[in-house]
Design a protein around this motif. Structure first.
Motif, PDB file in Angstrom:
ATOM      1  N   SER A 113       1.552 -11.602   7.682  1.00  0.00           N
ATOM      2  CA  SER A 113       0.601 -10.628   8.213  1.00  0.00           C
ATOM      3  C   SER A 113      -0.274 -10.119   7.078  1.00  0.00           C
ATOM      4  N   SER A 114      -1.241  -9.301   7.428  1.00  0.00           N
ATOM      5  CA  SER A 114      -2.101  -8.639   6.452  1.00  0.00           C
ATOM      6  C   SER A 114      -2.017  -7.139   6.691  1.00  0.00           C
ATOM      7  N   VAL A 115      -2.169  -6.397   5.624  1.00  0.00           N
ATOM      8  CA  VAL A 115      -2.098  -4.941   5.723  1.00  0.00           C
ATOM      9  C   VAL A 115      -3.309  -4.354   5.033  1.00  0.00           C
ATOM     10  N   LEU A 116      -3.990  -3.467   5.724  1.00  0.00           N
ATOM     11  CA  LEU A 116      -5.096  -2.744   5.107  1.00  0.00           C
ATOM     12  C   LEU A 116      -4.506  -1.569   4.354  1.00  0.00           C
ATOM     13  N   TYR A 117      -4.724  -1.517   3.057  1.00  0.00           N
ATOM     14  CA  TYR A 117      -4.156  -0.457   2.232  1.00  0.00           C
ATOM     15  C   TYR A 117      -5.278   0.346   1.633  1.00  0.00           C
ATOM     16  N   VAL A 118      -5.176   1.656   1.733  1.00  0.00           N
ATOM     17  CA  VAL A 118      -6.200   2.554   1.189  1.00  0.00           C
ATOM     18  C   VAL A 118      -6.298   2.324  -0.317  1.00  0.00           C
ATOM     19  N   THR A 119      -7.508   2.219  -0.816  1.00  0.00           N
ATOM     20  CA  THR A 119      -7.702   1.985  -2.240  1.00  0.00           C
ATOM     21  C   THR A 119      -7.109   3.122  -3.051  1.00  0.00           C
ATOM     22  N   VAL A 120      -6.244   2.773  -3.964  1.00  0.00           N
ATOM     23  CA  VAL A 120      -5.621   3.744  -4.861  1.00  0.00           C
ATOM     24  C   VAL A 120      -5.680   3.194  -6.271  1.00  0.00           C
ATOM     25  N   LYS A 121      -5.592   4.080  -7.218  1.00  0.00           N
ATOM     26  CA  LYS A 121      -5.553   3.648  -8.604  1.00  0.00           C
ATOM     27  C   LYS A 121      -4.097   3.587  -9.037  1.00  0.00           C
ATOM     28  N   ILE A 122      -3.681   2.455  -9.519  1.00  0.00           N
ATOM     29  CA  ILE A 122      -2.322   2.287 -10.015  1.00  0.00           C
ATOM     30  C   ILE A 122      -2.363   2.489 -11.520  1.00  0.00           C
ATOM     31  N   SER A 123      -1.805   3.617 -11.965  1.00  0.00           N
ATOM     32  CA  SER A 123      -1.858   3.927 -13.385  1.00  0.00           C
ATOM     33  C   SER A 123      -0.475   3.970 -14.035  1.00  0.00           C
ATOM     34  N   ALA A 165       2.943   1.628  -8.697  1.00  0.00           N
ATOM     35  CA  ALA A 165       3.181   0.268  -8.210  1.00  0.00           C
ATOM     36  C   ALA A 165       4.402   0.237  -7.286  1.00  0.00           C
ATOM     37  N   CYS A 166       5.431   0.974  -7.632  1.00  0.00           N
ATOM     38  CA  CYS A 166       6.631   1.038  -6.775  1.00  0.00           C
ATOM     39  C   CYS A 166       6.287   1.645  -5.424  1.00  0.00           C
ATOM     40  N   ARG A 167       5.487   2.692  -5.426  1.00  0.00           N
ATOM     41  CA  ARG A 167       5.083   3.320  -4.160  1.00  0.00           C
ATOM     42  C   ARG A 167       4.280   2.351  -3.305  1.00  0.00           C
ATOM     43  N   LEU A 168       3.488   1.509  -3.945  1.00  0.00           N
ATOM     44  CA  LEU A 168       2.664   0.543  -3.219  1.00  0.00           C
ATOM     45  C   LEU A 168       3.516  -0.451  -2.437  1.00  0.00           C
ATOM     46  N   VAL A 169       4.575  -0.955  -3.035  1.00  0.00           N
ATOM     47  CA  VAL A 169       5.365  -2.001  -2.386  1.00  0.00           C
ATOM     48  C   VAL A 169       6.610  -1.501  -1.660  1.00  0.00           C
ATOM     49  N   GLU A 170       6.987  -0.247  -1.862  1.00  0.00           N
ATOM     50  CA  GLU A 170       8.248   0.212  -1.274  1.00  0.00           C
ATOM     51  C   GLU A 170       8.259   0.139   0.255  1.00  0.00           C
ATOM     52  N   ASN A 171       7.125   0.343   0.900  1.00  0.00           N
ATOM     53  CA  ASN A 171       7.086   0.267   2.356  1.00  0.00           C
ATOM     54  C   ASN A 171       7.379  -1.138   2.870  1.00  0.00           C
ATOM     55  N   PHE A 172       7.098  -2.154   2.065  1.00  0.00           N
ATOM     56  CA  PHE A 172       7.360  -3.527   2.461  1.00  0.00           C
ATOM     57  C   PHE A 172       8.828  -3.909   2.242  1.00  0.00           C
ATOM     58  N   LEU A 173       9.511  -3.159   1.384  1.00  0.00           N
ATOM     59  CA  LEU A 173      10.880  -3.510   1.023  1.00  0.00           C
ATOM     60  C   LEU A 173      11.935  -2.683   1.753  1.00  0.00           C
ATOM     61  N   VAL A 174      11.553  -1.524   2.237  1.00  0.00           N
ATOM     62  CA  VAL A 174      12.509  -0.645   2.917  1.00  0.00           C
ATOM     63  C   VAL A 174      12.999  -1.312   4.191  1.00  0.00           C
TER      64      VAL A 174
END
Length: 53
Positions: free
Chosen positions: A13-23, A28-37
């Motif tokens: 699938s594809s997911v539209l993700y709101v543009t965020v700055k990964i600093s 980065a963990c917050r970005l992928v955690e929803n896919f892993l939970v």
């Protein structure tokens, strides 16, 4: 005996993700955690960043 293993990439699938700055790695963990939970199997996530993150 040598085991031979094959891996295939399948776009599920594809997911539209709101543009965020990964600093940081926390961002980065917050970005992928929803896919892993609640996953019932091992997953490998990749985040491709440009020089500005």
């Amino acid at each position: 005996m040598v085991d031979i293993v094959s891996l295939k990439l399948i776009k599920e699938s594809s997911v539209l993700y709101v543009t965020v700055k990964i600093s940081s790695h926390y961002d980065a963990c917050r970005l992928v955690e929803n896919f892993l939970v609640d996953s019932d199997r091992e997953k490998f996530e990749v985040a491709c960043l440009d020089i500005k993150n």
